[in-house]
Design a protein around this motif. Sequence first.
Motif, PDB file in Angstrom:
ATOM      1  N   MET A 327       0.823  -1.209   0.000  1.00  0.00           N
ATOM      2  CA  MET A 327       0.000   0.000   0.000  1.00  0.00           C
ATOM      3  C   MET A 327       0.859   1.263   0.000  1.00  0.00           C
ATOM      4  SD  MET A 327      -3.025  -0.823   2.700  1.00  0.00           S
ATOM      5  CE  MET A 327      -3.251   0.934   2.832  1.00  0.00           C
ATOM      6  N   ARG A 328       1.950   1.211   0.750  1.00  0.00           N
ATOM      7  CA  ARG A 328       2.827   2.368   0.798  1.00  0.00           C
ATOM      8  C   ARG A 328       3.429   2.646  -0.579  1.00  0.00           C
ATOM      9  NH1 ARG A 328       5.836   0.679   4.473  1.00  0.00           N
ATOM     10  NH2 ARG A 328       4.729   1.634   6.229  1.00  0.00           N
ATOM     11  N   LEU A 329       3.806   1.574  -1.269  1.00  0.00           N
ATOM     12  CA  LEU A 329       4.328   1.744  -2.634  1.00  0.00           C
ATOM     13  C   LEU A 329       3.258   2.342  -3.538  1.00  0.00           C
ATOM     14  CD1 LEU A 329       6.320  -1.600  -3.102  1.00  0.00           C
ATOM     15  CD2 LEU A 329       7.256   0.688  -2.679  1.00  0.00           C
ATOM     16  N   ALA A 330       2.021   1.854  -3.402  1.00  0.00           N
ATOM     17  CA  ALA A 330       0.944   2.382  -4.243  1.00  0.00           C
ATOM     18  C   ALA A 330       0.666   3.836  -3.921  1.00  0.00           C
ATOM     19  CB  ALA A 330      -0.314   1.542  -4.046  1.00  0.00           C
ATOM     20  N   GLU A 331       0.706   4.202  -2.647  1.00  0.00           N
ATOM     21  CA  GLU A 331       0.467   5.586  -2.273  1.00  0.00           C
ATOM     22  C   GLU A 331       1.596   6.501  -2.744  1.00  0.00           C
ATOM     23  OE1 GLU A 331      -2.224   4.881   1.721  1.00  0.00           O
ATOM     24  OE2 GLU A 331      -0.125   5.466   1.891  1.00  0.00           O
ATOM     25  N   GLU A 332       2.804   5.943  -2.877  1.00  0.00           N
ATOM     26  CA  GLU A 332       3.924   6.736  -3.369  1.00  0.00           C
ATOM     27  C   GLU A 332       3.942   6.824  -4.890  1.00  0.00           C
ATOM     28  OE1 GLU A 332       7.267   4.841  -1.673  1.00  0.00           O
ATOM     29  OE2 GLU A 332       6.966   5.693   0.344  1.00  0.00           O
ATOM     30  N   GLY A 333       2.997   6.137  -5.565  1.00  0.00           N
ATOM     31  CA  GLY A 333       2.882   6.266  -7.011  1.00  0.00           C
ATOM     32  C   GLY A 333       3.183   5.012  -7.800  1.00  0.00           C
ATOM     33  N   ASP A 334       3.677   3.959  -7.144  1.00  0.00           N
ATOM     34  CA  ASP A 334       3.981   2.720  -7.859  1.00  0.00           C
ATOM     35  C   ASP A 334       2.720   1.878  -7.919  1.00  0.00           C
ATOM     36  OD1 ASP A 334       5.000   0.489  -9.014  1.00  0.00           O
ATOM     37  OD2 ASP A 334       6.341  -0.058  -7.352  1.00  0.00           O
ATOM     38  N   LEU A 335       1.927   2.066  -8.990  1.00  0.00           N
ATOM     39  CA  LEU A 335       0.676   1.342  -9.130  1.00  0.00           C
ATOM     40  C   LEU A 335       0.863  -0.016  -9.791  1.00  0.00           C
ATOM     41  CD1 LEU A 335      -1.713   4.261 -10.168  1.00  0.00           C
ATOM     42  CD2 LEU A 335      -1.313   3.270  -7.909  1.00  0.00           C
ATOM     43  N   ASN A 336       2.118  -0.416 -10.011  1.00  0.00           N
ATOM     44  CA  ASN A 336       2.390  -1.764 -10.524  1.00  0.00           C
ATOM     45  C   ASN A 336       2.603  -2.771  -9.392  1.00  0.00           C
ATOM     46  OD1 ASN A 336       2.325  -1.043 -13.311  1.00  0.00           O
ATOM     47  ND2 ASN A 336       4.378  -0.126 -13.080  1.00  0.00           N
ATOM     48  N   ALA A 337       2.549  -2.303  -8.121  1.00  0.00           N
ATOM     49  CA  ALA A 337       2.722  -3.207  -6.975  1.00  0.00           C
ATOM     50  C   ALA A 337       1.561  -4.193  -6.937  1.00  0.00           C
ATOM     51  CB  ALA A 337       2.788  -2.405  -5.679  1.00  0.00           C
ATOM     52  N   ARG A 338       1.897  -5.479  -6.749  1.00  0.00           N
ATOM     53  CA  ARG A 338       0.889  -6.530  -6.698  1.00  0.00           C
ATOM     54  C   ARG A 338       1.153  -7.441  -5.495  1.00  0.00           C
ATOM     55  NH1 ARG A 338      -0.836  -3.427  -9.597  1.00  0.00           N
ATOM     56  NH2 ARG A 338      -1.787  -3.683 -11.679  1.00  0.00           N
ATOM     57  N   ALA A 339       0.075  -7.852  -4.844  1.00  0.00           N
ATOM     58  CA  ALA A 339       0.172  -8.754  -3.687  1.00  0.00           C
ATOM     59  C   ALA A 339      -0.050 -10.194  -4.146  1.00  0.00           C
ATOM     60  CB  ALA A 339      -0.871  -8.374  -2.635  1.00  0.00           C
ATOM     61  N   PRO A 340       0.621 -11.176  -3.503  1.00  0.00           N
ATOM     62  CA  PRO A 340       0.393 -12.584  -3.868  1.00  0.00           C
ATOM     63  C   PRO A 340      -1.049 -12.984  -3.557  1.00  0.00           C
ATOM     64  CG  PRO A 340       1.717 -12.428  -1.854  1.00  0.00           C
ATOM     65  CD  PRO A 340       1.611 -11.044  -2.401  1.00  0.00           C
ATOM     66  N   ASP A 341      -1.695 -13.597  -4.536  1.00  0.00           N
ATOM     67  CA  ASP A 341      -3.117 -13.935  -4.390  1.00  0.00           C
ATOM     68  C   ASP A 341      -3.387 -15.422  -4.584  1.00  0.00           C
ATOM     69  OD1 ASP A 341      -2.520 -14.076  -7.041  1.00  0.00           O
ATOM     70  OD2 ASP A 341      -4.097 -12.717  -7.726  1.00  0.00           O
ATOM     71  N   ARG A 342      -2.387 -16.258  -4.247  1.00  0.00           N
ATOM     72  CA  ARG A 342      -2.554 -17.710  -4.428  1.00  0.00           C
ATOM     73  C   ARG A 342      -3.412 -18.323  -3.327  1.00  0.00           C
ATOM     74  NH1 ARG A 342       2.770 -16.663  -5.285  1.00  0.00           N
ATOM     75  NH2 ARG A 342       3.283 -17.406  -3.180  1.00  0.00           N
ATOM     76  N   ASN A 343      -3.374 -17.764  -2.125  1.00  0.00           N
ATOM     77  CA  ASN A 343      -4.127 -18.348  -1.005  1.00  0.00           C
ATOM     78  C   ASN A 343      -5.630 -18.223  -1.239  1.00  0.00           C
ATOM     79  OD1 ASN A 343      -1.719 -18.885   0.263  1.00  0.00           O
ATOM     80  ND2 ASN A 343      -1.756 -17.013   1.498  1.00  0.00           N
ATOM     81  N   ARG A 344      -6.362 -19.250  -0.792  1.00  0.00           N
ATOM     82  CA  ARG A 344      -7.816 -19.270  -0.954  1.00  0.00           C
ATOM     83  C   ARG A 344      -8.526 -18.994   0.372  1.00  0.00           C
ATOM     84  NH1 ARG A 344      -8.530 -18.154  -6.066  1.00  0.00           N
ATOM     85  NH2 ARG A 344      -7.203 -19.481  -7.404  1.00  0.00           N
ATOM     86  N   ASP A 345      -7.933 -18.092   1.150  1.00  0.00           N
ATOM     87  CA  ASP A 345      -8.558 -17.722   2.417  1.00  0.00           C
ATOM     88  C   ASP A 345      -8.850 -16.229   2.409  1.00  0.00           C
ATOM     89  OD1 ASP A 345      -6.043 -16.674   2.568  1.00  0.00           O
ATOM     90  OD2 ASP A 345      -5.358 -17.922   4.235  1.00  0.00           O
TER      91      ASP A 345
END
Length: 601
Positions: A327-345
């Motif tokens: 989130m901090r990266l996104a707020e600083e302008g890096d909108l290419n930051a992605r979180a791992p979404d493999r977990n099904r919880d």
Amino acid sequence: MKIGDSMQQRTRILWSIRTKLISLILFFVFIPFAVTGLLWYERSTEEIESNAIQSSDRLIKQINGQLDYYFTTLQRSTYPLLIHPLVQDFLTLDPADSYSRYELTGRIQNELLSNIAFSRPDIYSIAIVSSKNIAVSQSGGYSMIEYYENYVDKLNDENYKIVGVSKVNTLPVLTILRRFVDAKSYRSAGMLVLQLRMNEINQICANVNLGSSGFVWLMDENGRIVYHPDHDKIGQQADRSLTSKFSEATNGWFSTADHKLIIYHQSDTTRWTMVSEVPLRELTENITWVRNFNVWIGIVLLSSTTLLLVGFSFQLTRSIKRLQRLMRLAEEGDLNARAPDRNRDEIGDLNRSFNLMVSKIKNLMEEVHTSRLKENELEIRRQNSELEALYSRINPHFLYNTLEMMNSHAILIGSAIISKMSTSLADLFRYSISNPKERVTLEDEIRNTRQYLDIQKQRFPHLIVEYGFDEKGLQRVLAIRLMVQPLIENSFLHGYQTRKLKLGYIGLFGRVEDEAYVLTIVDRGKGMDPAIMEKYNEAFSGTEDNLPISKKDRIGLWNVHQRIRLTYGPPFGLAIRDSGTSGTEIEILLPLLSTGGESDA
């Protein structure tokens, strides 16, 4: 609120989640279990010892009861001798009458004493001694002057007396005296002397089982040992350190320095004291083993549960902190930051929501930058307002699933306050991430505001909230999403917190006026400078779209006014009716729905 301030607040929230989880585990699982276990351990130890003492005490009383029964039966077996004619004649016999003496002693020996001695194997000898120094026993008549002189003083005024243990030809025997009374004169005329073998008494005492090394012993009223497993001690005086404690009460118990349990009980019949000596550990070792086994099982279970809960809490907060960095990266302008979404919880759902949110923000920013510069000014201002509203909803959007998960865990551990706060926060965030173009009624906005104030009342118990409007009439009042909450936050910040005042009062009141609806927000903090209030009211009543003062001062008021004005047009918007040392009063003018469902504006 600035982006940096937003990140600091989220950091505090994340730390509070970890702290709360660990605190809940510590204070509601580990400490209660440990304290309860300790109290149970001490209480069970006391109960085990108490039960062992009571069990041993009951056993000693039963054995004492058997001895009492034995002596009572012996005493009853001598009753016929008291009134037998031969005995009465013998007691009054003249020592000079040799013939009568020979005849009576023979008959008493054959008809009475021999039969009694034959029926009671425990009788070593039985003799009748008259006060005239004539004696007869089961083995014949002989002079018993030494008997009479030695025993008459011991009998005193008693009719029945257990004298004690002595040795006859190295054999321990117990001597018992019984007074004979002349049936005519009712005066003492002699005594019965019984000498008992110790077989019956030894057998009764030897049958007592008190652990592997425990034993019982008997002491007469003079402190002499009557029975002891160590036969050398029979007839000796008991230890004075013990007899001094026995003299304090007729029965009881105490522990010695070497952890030996001493239980004593004095018989009312014989006045003998039965004493048991047994190491306390031998009485409690079996039950103590079961107790210790349960304690170790509890410790293992507690440790395993605590480790699992702590591990889970750290895994949960680690995932949230990783998302925080993105989130901090996104707020600083890096909108290419992605979180791992493999977990099904829930964490995986939260990460996927974050990725989708960042993608939408990126697309929206590109759309804003590539939009036509000559679009209608109102449309451009509306898009900018929506973009600011979208930025303000970034945190609620991805934190919603986290709060749902927090609510589930709070329910599991039984924390009603955390559950209520997380549910209210989730409702707030759900309301904030809804379609910003969708029109809402004042009823929806007030419902959202109530949830926000309920959370604030948990933080500030002294906060008083007052409502004054017709709930049913709120359905006809048009509003915009998130217009009341920023104004209340503005009151908290500028009316109370920056003035070092405790949050005390917030009031919401409504009324219909000139086919419009007036919503009034009142606080009792310190208001703004009159010059600033005048500038705001001039801006609110005009058509200028520039903020009258610096953006660092109360930007929330201007944003809410602009959003209302852009949505419904003049004259709807904000007005500051009063602001001084006693508080601030802000009015919001909103349109009413007509009976046909259209706005009156």
